[in-house]
Motif scaffolding. Structure first.
Motif, PDB file in Angstrom:
ATOM      1  N   PRO A 163      -3.205   7.842   3.182  1.00 29.93           N
ATOM      2  CA  PRO A 163      -2.396   8.935   3.741  1.00 29.93           C
ATOM      3  C   PRO A 163      -2.620   9.184   5.225  1.00 29.93           C
ATOM      4  CG  PRO A 163      -3.257   9.570   1.593  1.00 29.93           C
ATOM      5  CD  PRO A 163      -3.910   8.263   1.949  1.00 29.93           C
ATOM      6  N   CYS A 164      -3.848   8.994   5.705  1.00 30.47           N
ATOM      7  CA  CYS A 164      -4.087   9.212   7.130  1.00 30.47           C
ATOM      8  C   CYS A 164      -3.241   8.265   7.968  1.00 30.47           C
ATOM      9  CB  CYS A 164      -5.573   9.029   7.455  1.00 30.47           C
ATOM     10  SG  CYS A 164      -6.044   9.650   9.082  1.00 30.47           S
ATOM     11  N   GLY A 165      -2.969   7.082   7.426  1.00 29.30           N
ATOM     12  CA  GLY A 165      -2.139   6.115   8.129  1.00 29.30           C
ATOM     13  C   GLY A 165      -0.692   6.537   8.213  1.00 29.30           C
ATOM     14  N   TYR A 166      -0.104   6.955   7.079  1.00 29.96           N
ATOM     15  CA  TYR A 166       1.297   7.369   7.177  1.00 29.96           C
ATOM     16  C   TYR A 166       1.420   8.727   7.878  1.00 29.96           C
ATOM     17  CZ  TYR A 166       0.681   9.499   2.360  1.00 29.96           C
ATOM     18  OH  TYR A 166       0.276  10.187   1.232  1.00 29.96           O
ATOM     19  N   ARG A 167       0.362   9.519   7.857  1.00 29.72           N
ATOM     20  CA  ARG A 167       0.393  10.774   8.618  1.00 29.72           C
ATOM     21  C   ARG A 167       0.308  10.514  10.122  1.00 29.72           C
ATOM     22  NH1 ARG A 167      -3.395  13.598   4.091  1.00 29.72           N
ATOM     23  NH2 ARG A 167      -1.753  14.774   3.004  1.00 29.72           N
ATOM     24  N   ILE A 209       6.650  -2.178  11.860  1.00 28.70           N
ATOM     25  CA  ILE A 209       7.132  -0.905  11.334  1.00 28.70           C
ATOM     26  C   ILE A 209       8.419  -0.525  12.061  1.00 28.70           C
ATOM     27  CG2 ILE A 209       6.612   1.566  11.097  1.00 28.70           C
ATOM     28  CD1 ILE A 209       3.634   0.762  10.962  1.00 28.70           C
ATOM     29  N   THR A 210       9.392  -0.005  11.291  1.00 29.83           N
ATOM     30  CA  THR A 210      10.682   0.374  11.879  1.00 29.83           C
ATOM     31  C   THR A 210      10.974   1.847  11.604  1.00 29.83           C
ATOM     32  OG1 THR A 210      11.885  -0.279   9.872  1.00 29.83           O
ATOM     33  CG2 THR A 210      11.595  -1.957  11.578  1.00 29.83           C
ATOM     34  N   ILE A 211      12.007   2.354  12.278  1.00 32.78           N
ATOM     35  CA  ILE A 211      12.395   3.761  12.100  1.00 32.78           C
ATOM     36  C   ILE A 211      13.902   3.898  12.233  1.00 32.78           C
ATOM     37  CG2 ILE A 211      12.080   4.320  14.548  1.00 32.78           C
ATOM     38  CD1 ILE A 211      11.025   7.091  13.586  1.00 32.78           C
ATOM     39  N   SER A 212      14.460   4.834  11.469  1.00 38.22           N
ATOM     40  CA  SER A 212      15.889   5.148  11.574  1.00 38.22           C
ATOM     41  C   SER A 212      16.058   6.656  11.467  1.00 38.22           C
ATOM     42  CB  SER A 212      16.676   4.449  10.453  1.00 38.22           C
ATOM     43  OG  SER A 212      16.234   4.890   9.181  1.00 38.22           O
ATOM     44  N   TYR A 232      14.068  11.593  10.073  1.00 39.02           N
ATOM     45  CA  TYR A 232      13.595  10.288  10.530  1.00 39.02           C
ATOM     46  C   TYR A 232      12.897   9.571   9.377  1.00 39.02           C
ATOM     47  CZ  TYR A 232      14.517  12.261  15.114  1.00 39.02           C
ATOM     48  OH  TYR A 232      15.121  12.834  16.207  1.00 39.02           O
ATOM     49  N   THR A 233      13.326   8.347   9.126  1.00 42.84           N
ATOM     50  CA  THR A 233      12.739   7.556   8.050  1.00 42.84           C
ATOM     51  C   THR A 233      12.010   6.364   8.644  1.00 42.84           C
ATOM     52  OG1 THR A 233      14.494   8.184   6.507  1.00 42.84           O
ATOM     53  CG2 THR A 233      13.174   6.242   5.952  1.00 42.84           C
ATOM     54  N   ILE A 234      10.694   6.327   8.427  1.00 39.25           N
ATOM     55  CA  ILE A 234       9.842   5.245   8.903  1.00 39.25           C
ATOM     56  C   ILE A 234       9.611   4.281   7.748  1.00 39.25           C
ATOM     57  CG2 ILE A 234       7.568   4.677   9.837  1.00 39.25           C
ATOM     58  CD1 ILE A 234       7.525   7.628  10.903  1.00 39.25           C
ATOM     59  N   THR A 235       9.785   3.002   7.997  1.00 38.52           N
ATOM     60  CA  THR A 235       9.628   2.002   6.940  1.00 38.52           C
ATOM     61  C   THR A 235       8.479   1.052   7.265  1.00 38.52           C
ATOM     62  OG1 THR A 235      11.990   2.109   6.398  1.00 38.52           O
ATOM     63  CG2 THR A 235      10.763   0.173   5.629  1.00 38.52           C
ATOM     64  N   CYS A 236       7.557   0.936   6.311  1.00 41.74           N
ATOM     65  CA  CYS A 236       6.373   0.085   6.501  1.00 41.74           C
ATOM     66  C   CYS A 236       6.484  -1.145   5.611  1.00 41.74           C
ATOM     67  CB  CYS A 236       5.108   0.863   6.154  1.00 41.74           C
ATOM     68  SG  CYS A 236       4.880   2.358   7.126  1.00 41.74           S
ATOM     69  N   PRO A 237       6.581  -2.330   6.183  1.00 43.22           N
ATOM     70  CA  PRO A 237       6.616  -3.549   5.372  1.00 43.22           C
ATOM     71  C   PRO A 237       5.228  -3.866   4.836  1.00 43.22           C
ATOM     72  CG  PRO A 237       6.552  -4.126   7.676  1.00 43.22           C
ATOM     73  CD  PRO A 237       6.628  -2.630   7.636  1.00 43.22           C
ATOM     74  N   GLU A 238       5.169  -4.850   3.952  1.00 45.91           N
ATOM     75  CA  GLU A 238       3.868  -5.250   3.416  1.00 45.91           C
ATOM     76  C   GLU A 238       2.950  -5.737   4.533  1.00 45.91           C
ATOM     77  OE1 GLU A 238       1.993  -8.160  -0.062  1.00 45.91           O
ATOM     78  OE2 GLU A 238       4.056  -8.435   0.615  1.00 45.91           O
ATOM     79  N   VAL A 259       8.094   8.690   5.329  1.00 44.97           N
ATOM     80  CA  VAL A 259       7.575   7.323   5.455  1.00 44.97           C
ATOM     81  C   VAL A 259       7.782   6.588   4.131  1.00 44.97           C
ATOM     82  CG1 VAL A 259       5.547   5.886   5.880  1.00 44.97           C
ATOM     83  CG2 VAL A 259       5.847   8.022   7.157  1.00 44.97           C
ATOM     84  N   ASN A 260       8.517   5.479   4.188  1.00 46.29           N
ATOM     85  CA  ASN A 260       8.658   4.595   3.033  1.00 46.29           C
ATOM     86  C   ASN A 260       7.537   3.566   3.069  1.00 46.29           C
ATOM     87  OD1 ASN A 260      10.995   5.877   2.143  1.00 46.29           O
ATOM     88  ND2 ASN A 260      12.344   4.531   3.305  1.00 46.29           N
ATOM     89  N   ARG A 261       6.740   3.545   2.007  1.00 46.37           N
ATOM     90  CA  ARG A 261       5.571   2.678   1.952  1.00 46.37           C
ATOM     91  C   ARG A 261       5.817   1.508   1.005  1.00 46.37           C
ATOM     92  NH1 ARG A 261       1.994   5.269  -0.877  1.00 46.37           N
ATOM     93  NH2 ARG A 261       3.184   7.138  -1.387  1.00 46.37           N
ATOM     94  N   PHE A 262       5.291   0.347   1.369  1.00 47.55           N
ATOM     95  CA  PHE A 262       5.393  -0.817   0.504  1.00 47.55           C
ATOM     96  C   PHE A 262       4.522  -0.609  -0.737  1.00 47.55           C
ATOM     97  CE2 PHE A 262       4.070  -4.922  -1.072  1.00 47.55           C
ATOM     98  CZ  PHE A 262       5.266  -5.630  -1.108  1.00 47.55           C
ATOM     99  N   PRO A 263       4.993  -0.958  -1.958  1.00 48.49           N
ATOM    100  CA  PRO A 263       6.283  -1.631  -2.181  1.00 48.49           C
ATOM    101  C   PRO A 263       7.469  -0.678  -2.357  1.00 48.49           C
ATOM    102  CG  PRO A 263       5.019  -1.590  -4.198  1.00 48.49           C
ATOM    103  CD  PRO A 263       4.124  -0.974  -3.151  1.00 48.49           C
ATOM    104  N   ASP A 264       7.274   0.493  -2.989  1.00 48.25           N
ATOM    105  CA  ASP A 264       8.433   1.348  -3.240  1.00 48.25           C
ATOM    106  C   ASP A 264       8.083   2.829  -3.320  1.00 48.25           C
ATOM    107  OD1 ASP A 264       7.030   1.337  -5.602  1.00 48.25           O
ATOM    108  OD2 ASP A 264       8.620   0.453  -6.815  1.00 48.25           O
TER     109      ASP A 264
END
Length: 358
Positions: free
Chosen positions: A171-175, A203-206, A212-218, A284-289
């Motif tokens: 959580p500290c990472g996505y925070r 990492i991307t953002i939209s 704001y939605t942040i997406t973290c790939p594997e 934040v969307n975290r891998f995998p889902d």
């Protein structure tokens, strides 16, 4: 002149030798008996103790070490076995790997709420709070210049290396990612997230309708400017060894490890319930889902359904709540929630109901 040695003296000398040998034998026997006793204790007494498995967030390592020692002092028949990790990683280990845990304590209660209930747990208790800070040392580049107004500009500098924990695990990472995006809103600067994160990771953002939605790939694939570790506490060693200039950490972790830290504005540090509407603008969307929305930092715990020592787990949680309630844990920098909050008091063990409110 001729000297004569009386035979009695020779006799005494031989007696002394024999006595020394007897003393040596006695000492050897005592040592053997002590070793046998220690072996007996280890293999029969110590190994027969109830092994209470407690999984906990890395940021709870020092406070839970304290709880372990205190609990074992009062419960000699219990061996508390602490297992730390990124909170999201620990939750997945229960779901995906069927890891057994008697107590689970995480840095984000919503991981229990959204991912473990109802299949793997029946309730959760919120017991402490925290806030995000930017930790550093005297050796960090520009440490004498960094402040609330320019910290993101310092991090952007070419020779500065900063870090955060893996948002897929911790959580500290996505925070940390939430803090950086909230900084764009607070400082009215739309380039902060791009400059610090997008340009240095996968990492991307939209943005859509103000959210704001942040997406973290594997594979986050940080470059040499950014350091990512599984747990936020893993970054401490990099700071102390001068391999890292700045790290996004919980205030409690910085306090526990005697680090310098920059206090961030409450509008972005995820500490104040008054800013809930602002915090939730970032997801934040975290891998995998999995997905996590911005909210004030609250630690949560539960006794998973696969707990093997339920009664002992209840005793440990009761002890934990008492220590937080009585101010014994204040020194670790995680303010207690008193009374603690429970989501489902009906499902809670009777022994714990006096310590919580719903």
């Amino acid at each position: 002149m001729t000297f004569y040695i009386h035979k009695s003296l020779c006799f005494s000398e031989h007696k002394g030798d024999r006595m020394s040998k007897k003393i040596g034998v006695c000492i050897a026997v005592v040592i053997v008996l002590l070793l046998m006793g220690a072996s007996y204790y280890y293999f029969f007494i110590r190994e027969s103790r109830t092994k209470l498995v407690v999984m906990h967030a890395g940021s709870l390592t020092l406070p839970f070490d304290y709880l372990e020692n205190r609990f074992e002092e009062n419960n000699l028949d219990v061996d508390v076995q602490m297992r730390s990790g990124g909170s999201a990683q620990l939750v997945r280990s229960i779901i995906d790997l069927n890891k057994k845990s008697d107590v689970l304590a995480v840095a984000d209660y919503s991981l229990i709420k959204n991912e473990l209930i109802p299949e793997y747990a029946s309730w959760y208790i919120n017991f402490a709070r925290d806030r995000m800070v930017l930790a550093y040392t005297d050796s960090s580049r520009y440490s004498s210049e960094v402040n609330e107004a320019n910290w993101y500009e310092i991090l952007e500098m070419d020779n500065v290396v900063f870090g955060f924990s893996n948002p897929n695990d911790d959580p500290c990472g996505y925070r940390a990612l939430m803090v950086i995006q909230l900084a764009e809103i607070y400082y009215n600067n739309s380039k902060i997230f791009d400059n610090l994160i997008v340009e240095n990771t996968y990492i991307t953002i939209s943005e859509s309708n103000g959210t704001y939605t942040i997406t973290c790939p594997e594979n986050i694939a940080p470059n040499q400017k950014v350091s990512v570790r599984t747990k936020s506490v893993d970054l401490i060693y990099l700071l102390q060894s001068n391999d890292l200039d700045y790290a996004f950490e919980y205030r409690s972790v910085a306090v526990q490890h005697n680090l310098k830290f920059l206090t961030l504005p409450e509008a972005i540090d995820l500490s104040n319930t008054s800013y809930e509407d602002t915090y939730k603008k970032v997801k934040v969307n975290r891998f995998p889902d999995q997905s996590s929305s911005g909210k004030p930092i609250v630690y949560g715990l539960t006794i998973p359904k696969n707990a093997e020592h339920r009664d002992t787990a209840i005793s440990f949680v009761k002890f934990l709540l008492e220590e937080y309630k009585n101010g014994k844990m204040d020194k670790f920098g995680q303010p207690a929630i008193v009374p603690a909050f429970v989501n489902n008091k009906t499902a809670l063990p009777e022994e714990l109901k006096d310590y919580v409110t719903e």
